[in-house]
Write a protein that holds these residues in place. Structure first.
Motif, mmCIF file in Angstrom:
data_model
loop_
_atom_site.group_PDB
_atom_site.id
_atom_site.type_symbol
_atom_site.label_atom_id
_atom_site.label_comp_id
_atom_site.label_asym_id
_atom_site.label_seq_id
_atom_site.Cartn_x
_atom_site.Cartn_y
_atom_site.Cartn_z
ATOM 1 N N MET A 9 2.466 69.101 61.188
ATOM 2 C CA MET A 9 1.900 68.119 60.268
ATOM 3 C C MET A 9 2.826 66.923 60.116
ATOM 4 S SD MET A 9 0.186 70.162 57.064
ATOM 5 C CE MET A 9 -1.472 70.845 57.189
ATOM 6 N N PHE A 10 2.224 65.739 59.960
ATOM 7 C CA PHE A 10 2.971 64.524 59.664
ATOM 8 C C PHE A 10 3.278 64.500 58.173
ATOM 9 C CE2 PHE A 10 3.106 60.091 58.288
ATOM 10 C CZ PHE A 10 4.045 59.568 59.161
ATOM 11 N N ALA A 11 4.509 64.197 57.808
ATOM 12 C CA ALA A 11 4.925 64.260 56.408
ATOM 13 C C ALA A 11 5.531 62.934 55.966
ATOM 14 C CB ALA A 11 5.950 65.377 56.216
ATOM 15 N N ASN A 12 5.181 62.534 54.750
ATOM 16 C CA ASN A 12 5.859 61.428 54.069
ATOM 17 C C ASN A 12 6.872 62.022 53.105
ATOM 18 O OD1 ASN A 12 4.530 58.819 54.898
ATOM 19 N ND2 ASN A 12 2.722 59.965 54.256
ATOM 20 N N LEU A 13 8.085 61.493 53.143
ATOM 21 C CA LEU A 13 9.153 62.057 52.338
ATOM 22 C C LEU A 13 9.767 61.001 51.434
ATOM 23 C CD1 LEU A 13 9.718 63.099 55.594
ATOM 24 C CD2 LEU A 13 10.985 64.767 54.286
ATOM 25 N N GLN A 14 10.321 61.489 50.328
ATOM 26 C CA GLN A 14 11.136 60.665 49.457
ATOM 27 C C GLN A 14 12.359 61.479 49.082
ATOM 28 O OE1 GLN A 14 8.433 59.449 46.271
ATOM 29 N NE2 GLN A 14 8.220 57.455 47.219
ATOM 30 N N VAL A 15 13.512 61.038 49.556
ATOM 31 C CA VAL A 15 14.767 61.708 49.225
ATOM 32 C C VAL A 15 15.219 61.188 47.868
ATOM 33 C CG1 VAL A 15 17.123 62.176 49.941
ATOM 34 C CG2 VAL A 15 15.342 61.845 51.666
ATOM 35 N N VAL A 16 15.375 62.098 46.902
ATOM 36 C CA VAL A 16 15.773 61.713 45.549
ATOM 37 C C VAL A 16 17.270 61.418 45.547
ATOM 38 C CG1 VAL A 16 15.854 62.404 43.136
ATOM 39 C CG2 VAL A 16 13.959 63.150 44.576
ATOM 40 N N LEU A 17 17.621 60.161 45.272
ATOM 41 C CA LEU A 17 19.016 59.742 45.280
ATOM 42 C C LEU A 17 19.658 60.002 43.917
ATOM 43 C CD1 LEU A 17 18.706 56.371 47.229
ATOM 44 C CD2 LEU A 17 19.232 58.643 48.116
ATOM 45 N N PRO A 18 20.959 60.229 43.890
ATOM 46 C CA PRO A 18 21.625 60.541 42.610
ATOM 47 C C PRO A 18 21.797 59.310 41.737
ATOM 48 C CG PRO A 18 23.233 60.451 44.389
ATOM 49 C CD PRO A 18 21.872 60.279 45.036
ATOM 50 N N GLN A 19 22.225 59.558 40.465
ATOM 51 C CA GLN A 19 22.586 58.525 39.505
ATOM 52 C C GLN A 19 21.463 57.524 39.245
ATOM 53 O OE1 GLN A 19 26.155 56.767 41.044
ATOM 54 N NE2 GLN A 19 27.404 58.564 40.657
ATOM 55 N N PRO A 20 20.497 57.873 38.377
ATOM 56 C CA PRO A 20 19.448 56.914 38.016
ATOM 57 C C PRO A 20 20.034 55.714 37.267
ATOM 58 C CG PRO A 20 19.353 58.865 36.617
ATOM 59 C CD PRO A 20 20.349 59.162 37.693
ATOM 60 N N HIS A 21 19.399 54.544 37.442
ATOM 61 C CA HIS A 21 19.840 53.311 36.785
ATOM 62 C C HIS A 21 18.677 52.729 35.994
ATOM 63 C CE1 HIS A 21 23.580 53.226 39.125
ATOM 64 N NE2 HIS A 21 22.848 53.538 40.182
ATOM 65 N N ASN A 22 19.017 52.014 34.922
ATOM 66 C CA ASN A 22 17.994 51.329 34.138
ATOM 67 C C ASN A 22 17.501 50.108 34.906
ATOM 68 O OD1 ASN A 22 18.140 53.126 32.000
ATOM 69 N ND2 ASN A 22 19.691 51.938 30.910
ATOM 70 N N GLN A 23 16.181 49.989 35.015
ATOM 71 C CA GLN A 23 15.564 48.896 35.758
ATOM 72 C C GLN A 23 14.406 48.329 34.953
ATOM 73 O OE1 GLN A 23 16.745 47.714 38.507
ATOM 74 N NE2 GLN A 23 17.908 49.349 39.500
ATOM 75 N N VAL A 24 14.180 47.014 35.109
ATOM 76 C CA VAL A 24 13.005 46.369 34.509
ATOM 77 C C VAL A 24 11.828 46.569 35.454
ATOM 78 C CG1 VAL A 24 12.002 44.198 33.734
ATOM 79 C CG2 VAL A 24 14.420 44.682 33.307
ATOM 80 N N VAL A 25 10.723 47.105 34.937
ATOM 81 C CA VAL A 25 9.557 47.387 35.772
ATOM 82 C C VAL A 25 8.319 46.747 35.161
ATOM 83 C CG1 VAL A 25 10.506 49.559 36.640
ATOM 84 C CG2 VAL A 25 9.103 49.594 34.584
ATOM 85 N N VAL A 26 7.387 46.372 36.024
ATOM 86 C CA VAL A 26 6.098 45.814 35.604
ATOM 87 C C VAL A 26 5.013 46.459 36.461
ATOM 88 C CG1 VAL A 26 7.073 43.607 34.880
ATOM 89 C CG2 VAL A 26 6.267 43.889 37.237
ATOM 90 N N PRO A 27 3.758 46.407 36.040
ATOM 91 C CA PRO A 27 2.678 46.914 36.895
ATOM 92 C C PRO A 27 2.606 46.145 38.213
ATOM 93 C CG PRO A 27 1.914 46.641 34.637
ATOM 94 C CD PRO A 27 3.270 46.015 34.706
ATOM 95 N N GLU A 28 2.248 46.842 39.275
ATOM 96 C CA GLU A 28 2.166 46.206 40.594
ATOM 97 C C GLU A 28 1.209 45.023 40.612
ATOM 98 O OE1 GLU A 28 2.738 48.782 44.384
ATOM 99 O OE2 GLU A 28 1.623 50.016 42.966
ATOM 100 N N GLY A 29 0.120 45.109 39.829
ATOM 101 C CA GLY A 29 -0.875 44.044 39.824
ATOM 102 C C GLY A 29 -0.376 42.740 39.240
ATOM 103 N N ALA A 30 0.796 42.763 38.576
ATOM 104 C CA ALA A 30 1.316 41.539 37.977
ATOM 105 C C ALA A 30 2.033 40.661 38.987
ATOM 106 C CB ALA A 30 2.261 41.880 36.829
ATOM 107 N N PRO A 86 12.687 56.414 51.092
ATOM 108 C CA PRO A 86 11.471 56.835 51.810
ATOM 109 C C PRO A 86 11.766 57.124 53.275
ATOM 110 C CG PRO A 86 11.469 54.467 51.499
ATOM 111 C CD PRO A 86 12.694 54.971 50.800
ATOM 112 N N ALA A 87 11.002 58.051 53.839
ATOM 113 C CA ALA A 87 11.134 58.398 55.259
ATOM 114 C C ALA A 87 9.853 59.103 55.688
ATOM 115 C CB ALA A 87 12.343 59.297 55.500
#
Length: 375
Positions: free
Chosen positions: A267-288, A59-60
């Motif tokens: 304009m003010f901008a929010n950015l997300q630089v897409v990084l290479p090599q995706p990895h498998n991650q365990v994810v849960v809903p934010e509300g948990a 993020p940037a």
């Protein structure tokens, strides 16, 4: 007689004490029964932790800039004679935009051109006479110098006259004009802004530790407050060759197309630089996830076990479910999901609703969380 009365009163007092003691004992017995009775299970909403390929993003924040953008200003002073553009107009490179009064410069140019013509005639005659030695070589050199001086004067007046006409240096959108016909403008006065909005730059800073993960051509996702929910795609076009020695950040520039002209410079901008090599991650809903000063935690729902490790069943012969509070390490959050890097495995059920009523080890009854979106 007195002794008999005293014995009667003592008997009455004893009976009252026994009655009060019995009532108190019965009250305590009821309270013990109430607290020792099993509590009903707490109804909670649950979701299953899943493992998925996670494309990491850096993020940037940054600012949009035009591919080409200038403030059109005057190099010389003068009075506005004509304005040849409208505010917000699309203009082409070389298109006339503004003309200043040039009567004086035009007259001076005419005089200089007349002097130049005479100097050319004198020089031509001198060239013929110097061969026959009718004039000296020094006189001929003087005639040559006069000719060159008049040529320079004419060129200077033509350049000054050209600066009386402002033309578009490149194609783009011109802004709101700041002058009117008849205004006397000093040198350096800005008449309007000109911006090429066909493409835009977005400049942003990242920490020096992220430099190995960045390269030219890397995808960048841009969002702005003016268009919530809409993402604009761009690519990194340049990395500054120097790290800022005060912040230890490096300036990055990305380029994104703007065919519809929605995005504007500044304009003010929010950015997300897409990084290479995706990895498998365990994810849960934010509300948990519960975020506290002592660490982040989730309630994990599982079957209650007895001392021998066997599942405990209830009156309905179904396994008794309990919620266990577990501290976890979390990572990046995106689209309602959060990475759990430590403390949780894929397939485990976590509580997403009703955590405020829970304590570790409390019996629960589960139901799916209808508020969750399908991911």
């Amino acid at each position: 007689m007195l002794r008999r009365r005293m014995l009667t009163m003592l008997g009455i007092v004893l009976v009252v004490v026994l009655l009060l003691g019995g009532y108190k004992a019965w009250s305590i017995y009821q309270q013990v029964r109430m607290f020792s009775a099993p509590k009903p299970p707490v109804a909670v909403a649950v979701a299953t932790a899943s493992e998925r390929a996670w494309q990491a993003r850096l993020p940037a924040v940054g600012s949009l800039k035009a591919l080409q953008g200038v403030n059109l200003s005057l190099e010389i002073a003068g009075t506005v004679r004509a304005i040849q553009f409208e505010s917000g107009q699309q203009v082409k490179a070389g298109q006339p935009l503004l003309q200043l009064d040039s009567d004086v410069e035009t007259a001076l140019l005419g005089t200089a051109q007349a002097d130049l013509g005479l100097a050319q005639l004198d020089y031509g005659r001198g060239a013929q006479l110097v061969d026959s030695r009718a004039i000296s070589k020094g006189e001929f050199d003087r005639l040559n110098a006069v000719l060159l001086k008049n040529k320079a004067t004419v060129a200077q007046l033509k350049a000054s006259l050209a600066k009386k006409n402002i033309v578009a240096p490149f194609s783009g959108t011109i802004g709101i004009r700041r002058v009117d016909v008849g205004d006397y403008l000093a040198s350096g006065t800005v008449i309007a802004t000109l911006q090429d909005l066909s493409s835009l730059y977005v400049d942003f800073y990242v920490a020096e530790q992220a430099i190995p993960q960045l390269h030219v051509g890397q995808p960048v996702l841009v969002t702005v407050a003016a268009y919530p929910g809409q993402t604009f795609e761009g690519t990194i076009s340049a990395l500054n060759p120097k790290v800022d020695d005060s912040t230890r950040n490096i300036l990055i520039r990305a380029t994104l197309a703007n065919p519809q002209g929605k995005l504007l410079p500044g304009m003010f901008a929010n950015l997300q630089v897409v990084l290479p090599q995706p990895h498998n991650q365990v994810v849960v809903p934010e509300g948990a996830v519960a975020y506290t000063l002592y660490g982040n935690s989730v309630y994990v729902v599982g079957e209650k076990k007895d001392e021998q490790g066997k599942p405990v069943t209830g009156a309905d012969n179904k396994p008794v479910l309990v919620a266990e509070r577990r501290f976890v390490d979390t990572g990046e959050r995106r689209d309602g999901l959060v990475i759990v890097s430590k403390g949780l495995s894929a397939g485990e059920q976590v509580v997403t609703g009703g955590q405020l009523k829970l304590t570790s080890g409390a019996a629960v009854s589960v139901s799916p969380d209808a508020t969750l979106k399908a991911h």
